[in-house]
Motif scaffolding. Sequence first.
Motif, PDB file in Angstrom:
ATOM      1  N   LEU A 146    -128.775 -17.182  40.022  1.00  0.00           N
ATOM      2  CA  LEU A 146    -128.644 -18.465  40.715  1.00  0.00           C
ATOM      3  C   LEU A 146    -127.418 -18.502  41.612  1.00  0.00           C
ATOM      4  CD1 LEU A 146    -129.618 -20.862  37.811  1.00  0.00           C
ATOM      5  CD2 LEU A 146    -130.882 -20.588  39.946  1.00  0.00           C
ATOM      6  N   LEU A 147    -126.341 -17.853  41.174  1.00  0.00           N
ATOM      7  CA  LEU A 147    -125.099 -17.876  41.945  1.00  0.00           C
ATOM      8  C   LEU A 147    -125.024 -16.761  42.975  1.00  0.00           C
ATOM      9  CD1 LEU A 147    -122.576 -18.682  39.071  1.00  0.00           C
ATOM     10  CD2 LEU A 147    -123.529 -20.246  40.769  1.00  0.00           C
ATOM     11  N   SER A 149    -126.715 -16.526  45.584  1.00  0.00           N
ATOM     12  CA  SER A 149    -126.979 -17.035  46.926  1.00  0.00           C
ATOM     13  C   SER A 149    -126.597 -18.506  46.991  1.00  0.00           C
ATOM     14  CB  SER A 149    -128.459 -16.872  47.284  1.00  0.00           C
ATOM     15  OG  SER A 149    -128.761 -17.530  48.507  1.00  0.00           O
ATOM     16  N   GLN A 152    -130.150 -23.041  49.541  1.00  0.00           N
ATOM     17  CA  GLN A 152    -130.854 -23.985  48.678  1.00  0.00           C
ATOM     18  C   GLN A 152    -132.281 -23.526  48.388  1.00  0.00           C
ATOM     19  OE1 GLN A 152    -131.519 -27.855  50.350  1.00  0.00           O
ATOM     20  NE2 GLN A 152    -132.196 -28.752  48.415  1.00  0.00           N
ATOM     21  N   ARG A 154    -133.510 -20.539  48.351  1.00  0.00           N
ATOM     22  CA  ARG A 154    -133.475 -19.398  47.439  1.00  0.00           C
ATOM     23  C   ARG A 154    -133.189 -19.859  46.013  1.00  0.00           C
ATOM     24  NH1 ARG A 154    -135.484 -14.804  45.740  1.00  0.00           N
ATOM     25  NH2 ARG A 154    -133.948 -13.489  44.690  1.00  0.00           N
ATOM     26  N   CYS A 155    -132.259 -20.783  45.819  1.00  0.00           N
ATOM     27  CA  CYS A 155    -131.931 -21.279  44.480  1.00  0.00           C
ATOM     28  C   CYS A 155    -133.135 -21.960  43.833  1.00  0.00           C
ATOM     29  CB  CYS A 155    -130.761 -22.252  44.555  1.00  0.00           C
ATOM     30  SG  CYS A 155    -129.150 -21.459  44.751  1.00  0.00           S
ATOM     31  N   THR A 159    -134.964 -20.632  40.449  1.00  0.00           N
ATOM     32  CA  THR A 159    -135.090 -21.541  39.304  1.00  0.00           C
ATOM     33  C   THR A 159    -136.533 -21.625  38.829  1.00  0.00           C
ATOM     34  OG1 THR A 159    -133.199 -22.857  40.061  1.00  0.00           O
ATOM     35  CG2 THR A 159    -134.710 -23.894  38.509  1.00  0.00           C
ATOM     36  N   ALA A 284    -128.986 -24.559  36.522  1.00  0.00           N
ATOM     37  CA  ALA A 284    -129.745 -24.508  37.772  1.00  0.00           C
ATOM     38  C   ALA A 284    -129.359 -25.661  38.694  1.00  0.00           C
ATOM     39  CB  ALA A 284    -131.241 -24.557  37.467  1.00  0.00           C
ATOM     40  N   ALA A 287    -126.109 -24.934  40.487  1.00  0.00           N
ATOM     41  CA  ALA A 287    -126.277 -23.949  41.564  1.00  0.00           C
ATOM     42  C   ALA A 287    -126.974 -24.574  42.769  1.00  0.00           C
ATOM     43  CB  ALA A 287    -127.071 -22.750  41.054  1.00  0.00           C
ATOM     44  N   ILE A 288    -128.015 -25.361  42.525  1.00  0.00           N
ATOM     45  CA  ILE A 288    -128.736 -26.005  43.628  1.00  0.00           C
ATOM     46  C   ILE A 288    -127.832 -26.992  44.347  1.00  0.00           C
ATOM     47  CG2 ILE A 288    -130.675 -27.517  44.197  1.00  0.00           C
ATOM     48  CD1 ILE A 288    -132.147 -26.268  41.785  1.00  0.00           C
ATOM     49  N   ALA A 291    -125.433 -25.204  46.515  1.00  0.00           N
ATOM     50  CA  ALA A 291    -126.093 -24.717  47.731  1.00  0.00           C
ATOM     51  C   ALA A 291    -126.285 -25.844  48.742  1.00  0.00           C
ATOM     52  CB  ALA A 291    -127.438 -24.090  47.375  1.00  0.00           C
TER      53      ALA A 291
END
Length: 570
Positions: A146-147, A149, A152, A154-155, A159, A284, A287-288, A291
Amino acid sequence: MTHSPAAEHTPPTAVIAPPDLSVGAVGVPVLRALVDSVAPVLVVAGAEPRVRLHNQGARALFPALGDSDSFTARTVAPWLVRAQEQGLAAVDGAVRDRVFRATAQQLPGDCTGWLLTDVTAERAAVQRLSDERARTRFLVDASSKLLASLNQRRCLLVTAELAATKLADAAVLVTPDRGRRVAVTRMVRGGKAERLSLTVDIDQVPGLSEALAGFPPVPSRWISPDLAPDWLVPDGFGDLGSLVVTPLPGNGVPAGALILLRRTGQAGFDEDEELFARIFAARAGSAISAAVLYAERTETTSILQRALIPPPITRLEGIDLSSSYRPARSVDLIGGDFYDVHPPLRATGTGDEAAAGAGETLVMLGDVCGKGTGAAILTGKIRNTLAALRRLQPDHGELLQLLNATLLDEHDTQFVTLVLAGVLPVENGRLRLRLTSAGHPIPMIIRVDGTVEAAETRGTLIGAVPDTTSTTWTTLLQPGEACLLYSDGVTEARGGPTGREMFGDHRLRRTLAECTAMPVEAVVEHVALRTSQWLGGGEHDDIALLAIGAPRRGSHLSMVNGHGRGRYTG
């Protein structure tokens, strides 16, 4: 599984009497009481597979022993029979909902005594530990992916893939979109992710609106799969058996919601799985959210950069121009150095002022105290202020006084050095230059005979003291001659053999002497190359270069850096 109290509290050891039971009437009850008081024990005749002795615990565990003394899969556990046949010393096996460990003890008379101990709790603890380790490994791997990239899209895809692969049969991510629309990312285990932008009623999914608002999730047992709308279930998924809706926590604002789906026939989500889904969703969501924040900041930075980076310089009628800019940090596109070129204005003053500024192109190059975004924002203010003030005041000295007063009125502790050049084409292809320095490195003139001349202009820096002084120097550039404006990032570039020696004015003069009769593009490129070689990859300040040249007679345009005047060809 339920736990048998009798099996839990029985001792793990037993004392077995010899197989010869021809004892007196008093000895048999004592022996029976002793055997019944220990864990389930069986004594097996080696030559003839039958039970010679068992206790009360064994009868409770294997009820068929009450009707037969045969040592077979019908009377005892099949795995215990196999262990006896294979001569194993110990074996684990299940009897109904419990797990036992059977340990063999060789006895006289070719008999084997089997001691059975309930290890259900131990096995459950080991399994829980194994599950937790697997979940921890999954979370570590998920965090890494998750980290990896700050994109958004890609995250969201990562997920959905992780959730569909490890947590459920399918995963659906719902994130806010424009207006009343929501972005839906769906993925079935083993399939491909799909992204949709839908206008839907999120209240159709129980708990979804609450999850998007950041409220804790409701237990999955409260959500009927029959209420799920068609848009929620991916095509070809089959009948929905159960679902979990959990928020994706972000940085203060929820990043969206995660919905896990399982097909009919699969076990529903238990409390541990729902809790683990919330832990995964928290990672998740972070990370999102990061992003999204990165995308917003990148867009803001891009907008600022377009407004703040020095503009591209193009050739004007009768004037050759070329520039170069290198920020102090390679990761930045903006910094504290700046330059601008403003086309001629109609004369708005009177007398000498109008005559001085009439028809001139104003060229400026400056250096703000500081580096990075803060300095770049100040350069934007100064550039805009000068662009407005030059329409009111063509005289360089008065223009600098107005700029100085403006900066002092804003109570900004930063200051700026500046050089102004008024450029006017005159007869026979020459250029008239009016040069005014305000605490800035002195412009250099490259004459056609190979000499390098420093402009005779001095002045105080802007934004530091209430009153400024400056002198304006006027000269003519003959065809083929050039004037270089530069920032102190050139002369103060540290490098060389020691890595600490400054490039200095004397090296700059020698470098410019090598540029005699060169077009302005080549002058800028040559100085930039020499400075870069001197630095040798070391740290440096912002470096700005701008060359003004009088076109040579008989030259024609060719491609140098994609534009501008080319080499002299005749």
